[in-house]
Design an enzyme around this catalytic site. Sequence first.
Site, short mmCIF file in Angstrom:
data_model
loop_
_atom_site.label_atom_id
_atom_site.label_comp_id
_atom_site.label_asym_id
_atom_site.label_seq_id
_atom_site.Cartn_x
_atom_site.Cartn_y
_atom_site.Cartn_z
N SER A 142 -14.03 -1.96 -8.95
CA SER A 142 -13.14 -1.01 -8.02
C SER A 142 -12.95 -0.02 -9.01
O SER A 142 -13.02 -0.12 -10.16
CB SER A 142 -11.84 -1.73 -7.58
OG SER A 142 -11.23 -0.79 -7.26
N TYR A 156 -5.05 -7.86 -7.82
CA TYR A 156 -6.29 -7.09 -7.24
C TYR A 156 -6.61 -6.41 -8.58
O TYR A 156 -7.89 -6.31 -9.16
CB TYR A 156 -6.21 -6.29 -6.13
CG TYR A 156 -7.55 -5.89 -5.67
CD1 TYR A 156 -8.43 -6.45 -5.05
CD2 TYR A 156 -7.85 -4.51 -5.92
CE1 TYR A 156 -9.51 -6.08 -4.61
CE2 TYR A 156 -8.94 -3.98 -5.45
CZ TYR A 156 -9.88 -4.74 -4.77
OH TYR A 156 -11.14 -4.30 -4.43
#
Length: 272
Positions: A142, A156
């Site tokens: 990410s 996350y």
Amino acid sequence: MQIEDRNAVVTGAGSGIGRAIAHALAKNGAGVMIADIELPKAQAVADAIVAQGGRAAALACDVRDPAAVAALADAAWERLGPVTILCNNAGVTATSEGFDLSDADLRWQIDVNFIGVFNGMREFGRRFREQGEQAWIVNTGSHNALGAPFMHVCAYVGTKHAVLGLSEAYRTDYAGGNVGISIVCPGAVDTDIWDAGRNRPAEYGGIFQGDPGNRQILSDIGISPEDVGRMVVAGIRAEDFYIFTHAEDIALIEKRYRESRDCMERQWPQGT
């Protein structure tokens, strides 16, 4: 790295980025095993690829479980033939302010986002090494692995930093061998990641509904998963380690290294 006439496995491929990667690989001549925790969605993707003249099969897989990942590999080699591409894409998120993060939500995200990637790299990497043919692993990270641009996603962000570190470490271990590694670092993409709670197992607190506001943000500003799928295929061909989806994420890289350099120069003004 050749894609035509090769075989690939993509996890989390029933929707979003995984589905787009699977379609992009198939359009470039690869056979694809579609793996997802939701078998009906995986089968729908496989059926669509076959309907378009491609080669695909589907299997339910919980990437948290090493035995399930081994079974996925067995099925891929049996149903498609020798596999040389793995895309570790399955991922989940649950929003929370950092100090209020529950043990269950933390463990769920670690187990899927990090342990799931590790399970795939270890199982398929061993087989790739033994097979001897040039092979490639793509891990979905990410832009959160480059910094922390958004609030309330501490777990996350932590898992995606871990995926980046794992990818770098494996690249160091196997540099010069037949197994290459990439990490794709998506920015905002129009997917259902905020609705991942529909599949949260009971051991982590069970199903929950994601924030519709977050989902709308991705719909409003996110690029299409299909764009990411094409970028991943291009990155594999070029044998790039980093695959970036948003040019503006250079700001995250510059911010981190500018701050690092400033701290280093202040702490070690005379150099080393």
